[in-house]
Scaffold this motif. Sequence first.
Motif, short mmCIF file in Angstrom:
data_model
loop_
_atom_site.label_atom_id
_atom_site.label_comp_id
_atom_site.label_asym_id
_atom_site.label_seq_id
_atom_site.Cartn_x
_atom_site.Cartn_y
_atom_site.Cartn_z
N GLY A 1 0.83 -1.19 0.00
CA GLY A 1 0.00 0.00 0.00
C GLY A 1 0.86 1.24 0.00
N ALA A 2 0.33 2.32 -0.56
CA ALA A 2 1.10 3.56 -0.69
C ALA A 2 1.01 4.34 0.61
CB ALA A 2 0.58 4.36 -1.88
N HIS A 3 1.81 3.95 1.58
CA HIS A 3 1.62 4.51 2.92
C HIS A 3 2.89 5.03 3.58
CE1 HIS A 3 2.69 0.31 3.18
NE2 HIS A 3 2.87 0.36 4.47
N PHE A 4 4.06 4.69 3.06
CA PHE A 4 5.31 5.08 3.72
C PHE A 4 5.67 6.52 3.38
CE2 PHE A 4 10.05 4.97 4.07
CZ PHE A 4 10.13 4.61 5.40
N ARG A 5 6.17 7.26 4.39
CA ARG A 5 6.55 8.66 4.18
C ARG A 5 7.89 9.02 4.80
NH1 ARG A 5 1.07 12.33 3.90
NH2 ARG A 5 0.04 11.03 2.35
N ARG B 1 -1.63 8.91 7.13
CA ARG B 1 -2.64 8.82 8.19
C ARG B 1 -3.89 8.08 7.74
NH1 ARG B 1 -6.68 12.56 8.93
NH2 ARG B 1 -7.70 12.59 10.98
N ARG B 2 -4.23 8.19 6.47
CA ARG B 2 -5.47 7.57 5.98
C ARG B 2 -5.20 6.36 5.08
NH1 ARG B 2 -8.69 12.47 3.48
NH2 ARG B 2 -6.58 13.04 2.84
N TRP B 3 -4.09 5.70 5.33
CA TRP B 3 -3.80 4.46 4.60
C TRP B 3 -4.95 3.48 4.78
CZ3 TRP B 3 -0.69 -0.01 6.93
CH2 TRP B 3 -0.50 -1.02 5.98
N GLY B 4 -5.25 2.73 3.72
CA GLY B 4 -6.40 1.85 3.72
C GLY B 4 -6.41 0.80 4.81
N PHE C 1 -5.40 1.32 7.88
CA PHE C 1 -5.72 1.95 9.15
C PHE C 1 -7.23 2.14 9.22
CE2 PHE C 1 -1.37 4.28 9.07
CZ PHE C 1 -0.75 3.15 9.57
N SER C 2 -7.80 1.87 10.37
CA SER C 2 -9.25 1.93 10.52
C SER C 2 -9.70 3.34 10.88
CB SER C 2 -9.71 0.96 11.61
OG SER C 2 -9.35 -0.36 11.29
N ALA C 3 -10.81 3.77 10.29
CA ALA C 3 -11.44 5.02 10.69
C ALA C 3 -12.13 4.82 12.05
CB ALA C 3 -12.44 5.46 9.63
N PRO C 4 -12.23 5.86 12.88
CA PRO C 4 -11.71 7.21 12.65
C PRO C 4 -10.19 7.23 12.72
CG PRO C 4 -12.52 7.01 14.90
CD PRO C 4 -12.89 5.73 14.20
N TYR C 5 -9.59 8.05 11.85
CA TYR C 5 -8.14 8.07 11.76
C TYR C 5 -7.53 8.81 12.94
CZ TYR C 5 -9.32 6.39 7.15
OH TYR C 5 -9.83 5.65 6.12
#
Length: 285
Positions: free
Chosen positions: A4-8, A38-41, A43-47
């Motif tokens: 997933g496109a999540h690393f920063r 923060r909103r990677w798929g 990770f569960s909402a609420p973020y």
Amino acid sequence: MIHGAHFRGGIISWRPFNSTPSGNYAKIQVHQRYFWNRRWGSFSAPYCDESDVATQTLIPVNSLMTCLQNCSSSNYSSLSTKMTSTDCDANVLIDSWAGERYDNLTLPLTTSITIGFVSNAWFNSLYIGGGGGWSIVNRLNLGLRPDGYINTSPVTNTLPVVFVPVNTRTVHIVQMADNDATDILKCRWSNSASTTNYNREDECDGVCSGLPASTVLFQSNCTLVFTLPITSLYYACALQIEDYYDSSSATPMSSVPIQFLFYAYTPSASACATRPAIIGARPNR
């Protein structure tokens, strides 16, 4: 493996609890710090928000920092990358969830290994390397220094995203320090030359040379001089900070990665024409 496109970006460093050797082993502390979308798929909402920082919520990135090179010199076992929340920024241009963890290890003084966190993917909106894999690596070397002590790696820190006006010559200083006060610190570009670089490993994967080719790096004080050409875009910066025993040393004693983002923006018409500037001598540490 995480996808997933999540690393920063992130940082890896280490230190001994006692720099004076005693026996054949040393107790050390390894520090990992990473920045995530923060909103990677996954990770569960609420973020995340500031309540997660206050309660030290664990960031559920369940992967491992592994040994990558010369592993037979040590008893190092892979470390978890699941870490404690330290900051959360809901600004849509930052949108970052960051955390860190500390692990205490007892390793033999023969340890001279490259450790790292290698996976995919960087997020997509990058000047170079969007959606590609990441590699962030550290050299952990417990061989005694010429003065007979156990080395301590350099340390550094950064914001997850640094904002820079587009098409403007920018000077940015990456902070670096070392508990071994007489060491010579230098920073260099991370690179993928795994047969020749100090870590003997691809140090940056998709974001090697993530800044414009005209960027200048002054190694002695880790100063970047650059111009970002495209607005509303992120630019990845991947560096290694290394410590040398003295000015005549040809080989560093450790190698600490730092990876983070610049964001190019178009200033508003009412913005101040003179940007803030750091004046005076810029120290090595």
